[in-house]
Write an enzyme that holds these catalytic residues in place. Structure first.
Site, PDB file in Angstrom:
ATOM      1  N   ARG A  90      37.507 -32.883  -6.526  1.00 34.04           N
ATOM      2  CA  ARG A  90      36.789 -32.153  -5.481  1.00 34.04           C
ATOM      3  C   ARG A  90      36.910 -32.888  -4.149  1.00 34.04           C
ATOM      4  O   ARG A  90      36.986 -32.278  -3.096  1.00 34.04           O
ATOM      5  CB  ARG A  90      35.311 -32.022  -5.853  1.00 34.04           C
ATOM      6  CG  ARG A  90      35.057 -30.993  -6.911  1.00 34.04           C
ATOM      7  CD  ARG A  90      33.607 -30.545  -6.903  1.00 34.04           C
ATOM      8  NE  ARG A  90      33.482 -29.325  -7.684  1.00 34.04           N
ATOM      9  CZ  ARG A  90      33.363 -29.316  -9.001  1.00 34.04           C
ATOM     10  NH1 ARG A  90      33.355 -30.439  -9.672  1.00 34.04           N
ATOM     11  NH2 ARG A  90      33.250 -28.175  -9.650  1.00 34.04           N
ATOM     12  N   ASP A 150      25.834 -24.075 -12.195  1.00 37.13           N
ATOM     13  CA  ASP A 150      25.789 -25.063 -13.281  1.00 37.13           C
ATOM     14  C   ASP A 150      24.792 -24.631 -14.363  1.00 37.13           C
ATOM     15  O   ASP A 150      25.053 -24.758 -15.558  1.00 37.13           O
ATOM     16  CB  ASP A 150      25.404 -26.440 -12.725  1.00 37.13           C
ATOM     17  CG  ASP A 150      26.521 -27.046 -11.881  1.00 37.13           C
ATOM     18  OD1 ASP A 150      27.699 -26.773 -12.170  1.00 37.13           O
ATOM     19  OD2 ASP A 150      26.222 -27.796 -10.925  1.00 37.13           O
ATOM     20  N   ARG A 153      26.216 -21.775 -16.420  1.00 43.63           N
ATOM     21  CA  ARG A 153      27.185 -22.255 -17.418  1.00 43.63           C
ATOM     22  C   ARG A 153      26.460 -22.862 -18.609  1.00 43.63           C
ATOM     23  O   ARG A 153      26.784 -22.572 -19.767  1.00 43.63           O
ATOM     24  CB  ARG A 153      28.107 -23.301 -16.777  1.00 43.63           C
ATOM     25  CG  ARG A 153      29.132 -22.674 -15.858  1.00 43.63           C
ATOM     26  CD  ARG A 153      30.116 -23.684 -15.315  1.00 43.63           C
ATOM     27  NE  ARG A 153      31.193 -23.000 -14.608  1.00 43.63           N
ATOM     28  CZ  ARG A 153      31.746 -23.419 -13.468  1.00 43.63           C
ATOM     29  NH1 ARG A 153      31.344 -24.543 -12.908  1.00 43.63           N
ATOM     30  NH2 ARG A 153      32.712 -22.732 -12.914  1.00 43.63           N
TER      31      ARG A 153
END
Ligand code: APR
Length: 315
Positions: A90, A150, A153
Site C-alpha cells: 500500500r 474490514d 470481510r
C-alpha cells in the site's frame, strides 16, 4: 431522504461501482462520476443511466472530466488514484496517490466548500489526512472508508464458518486499514451471543488473519487490480448513513484529537455518521492487548505520513 448531489471522483472499478449502488439506492437526485480519463466517466455514467428504466431508479447519473457540474454537491466519494497491483505494498502507492488526492481535494473545496468527503483511495488513513489538509475542511467532513470494509470481510468469513445468516453478525474492527487492523473479539457477536462461545480461539484467529489479508487475497486472484465490490458497498453505506441522517455507528477512519490517547492522525474508530458527517467518535473499553495493537496501528499510520513527507521533501 436523499441528497441533492453526490459526486464520485475516480470512475474506475471502485468509483463506477459506487455510482451504480448510489443510483440504484436513489441516495441522491444527481450522481456524478468525475475522472481525468477522457470519455470514461461520461461513458460509464450514460451506460448506468440507461439501466435506470430497467432498475427503476430516478437518480440522474452522468459523468464529467471537470468539477463544475459537481458545484454544491453534498458528498464526494473519492476513489481516484492508482490501485494496488500484485506485489505492491500500500505504501508504494503513496506519492502518486497523494498528488492525485491533493489536486482532487482542492477542486472539491473550490466547487463545494460545504461538502463531506468520504476517502477511499489507499493508503487510506494517510490519503484522508492529505484530503483534510488540502481541502481545509474540519474533521467532521473528512472521513475515511476502511473499518466498514474490514468489518464486512470479517463478518462474511464468520458467516461462512458458522453457516449462519450474515444479518446476525455484529463485529467491530479498529485501527489502520488492512494489515494493522485491530479486530475486537469482545465486541463480536452472533445475534448477541459472543463469538467466543461459538468458535474455538484458533478458528477465530484464523478468520482474523484472513480478514487482515483480505485485500491481498482479492489482489492475488484478480492479478491486474484490487477489490471493488465490497469497498464500494462500504463507501456507499457511509454515504447512506450521512444523507439519511441515520446516526449509524460504523467503524471509520477519523482524525483523532485525544480519543483513544492519540492525536493528529486518522485511525479507524467507531464513529457516529449523520447529516453533519462525523457526529461523534465513540470510545469503547479496550483490553491491554487491543490498546497495544491500536498503538502499533497508529505507529504505522504515523510512519507512513512521515515517509510521505520525506519523499516529498526530497523532491
Ligand atoms: N482525478 C480524477 N480521477 C483520477 C485521477 C485524478 N487526478 N487520477 C487517476 N484517476 C482515476 C483513473 O483514471 C481511474 O479511472 O482514478 C481511477 C481509478 O480507478 P482504478 O484504477 O480502476 O482503481 P480502483 O480499483 O477503482 O481503486 C481506486 O480505491 O480501494 C482503493 O486501493 C484502491 O486506491 C485505490 C482506489
Amino acid at each position: 431522504m436523499s441528497a441533492k448531489k453526490i459526486t464520485v471522483v475516480g470512475a474506475g472499478h471502485v468509483g463506477a461501482t459506487c455510482s451504480q449502488l448510489l443510483s440504484q439506492k436513489e441516495l441522491a437526485k444527481e450522481v456524478i462520476l468525475v475522472d481525468i480519463a477522457d470519455g470514461i466517466p461520461q461513458g460509464k455514467g450514460l451506460d448506468q443511466w440507461e439501466s435506470a428504466p430497467i432498475e427503476g431508479f430516478d437518480s440522474r447519473v452522468s459523468g464529467a472530466n471537470e468539477y463544475e457540474s459537481s458545484a454544491g454537491a453534498d458528498i464526494f466519494i473519492v476513489t481516484a488514484g492508482i490501485a494496488r497491483k500484485p506485489g505492491m505494498s500500500r505504501d508504494d502507492l503513496l506519492k502518486t496517490n497523494a498528488n492525485v488526492i491533493r489536486s482532487v481535494s482542492k477542486e472539491i473545496a473550490r466547487v463545494a466548500p460545504d461538502s463531506i468527503i468520504i476517502m477511499v483511495t489507499n493508503p487510506l488513513d494517510v490519503m484522508a489526512q492529505v484530503a483534510m489538509e488540502a481541502s481545509g475542511f474540519p474533521r467532521e467532513r473528512v472521513i475515511g472508508m476502511a473499518g466498514v470494509l474490514d468489518t464486512a470481510r470479517y463478518r462474511s468469513f464468520i458467516a461462512l464458518e458458522l453457516d449462519v445468516s450474515i444479518e446476525d453478525i455484529q463485529a467491530l474492527v479498529l485501527g489502520g486499514h488492512g494489515d494493522t487492523m485491530v479486530p475486537l473479539a469482545s465486541y463480536t457477536s452472533v445475534s448477541g451471543i459472543p463469538l467466543t462461545q461459538l468458535l474455538e480461539q484458533d478458528r477465530i484467529d484464523a478468520l482474523v488473519e484472513r480478514t487482515r489479508k483480505g485485500g491481498g487475497e482479492i489482489v492475488a486472484y484478480l492479478k491486474t487490480g484490487s477489490a471493488y465490490y465490497a469497498p464500494a458497498a462500504a463507501a456507499v453505506q457511509m454515504a447512506e448513513a450521512i444523507v439519511k441522517d441515520k446516526r449509524r455507528i460504523l467503524p471509520c477512519a477519523a482524525w483523532l484529537q485525544g480519543e483513544y490517547g492519540f492525536n493528529d492522525l486518522f485511525l479507524g474508530v467507531p464513529c457516529m455518521l449523520g447529516e453533519n458527517g462525523l457526529e461523534r467518535i465513540l470510545e469503547v473499553e479496550l483490553d491491554a492487548d487491543e490498546q497495544a495493537a491500536l498503538a502499533t496501528s497508529a505507529d504505522h499510520v504515523k510512519s507512513t505520513v512521515e515517509a510521505l513527507k520525506a519523499i516529498e521533501a526530497g523532491g
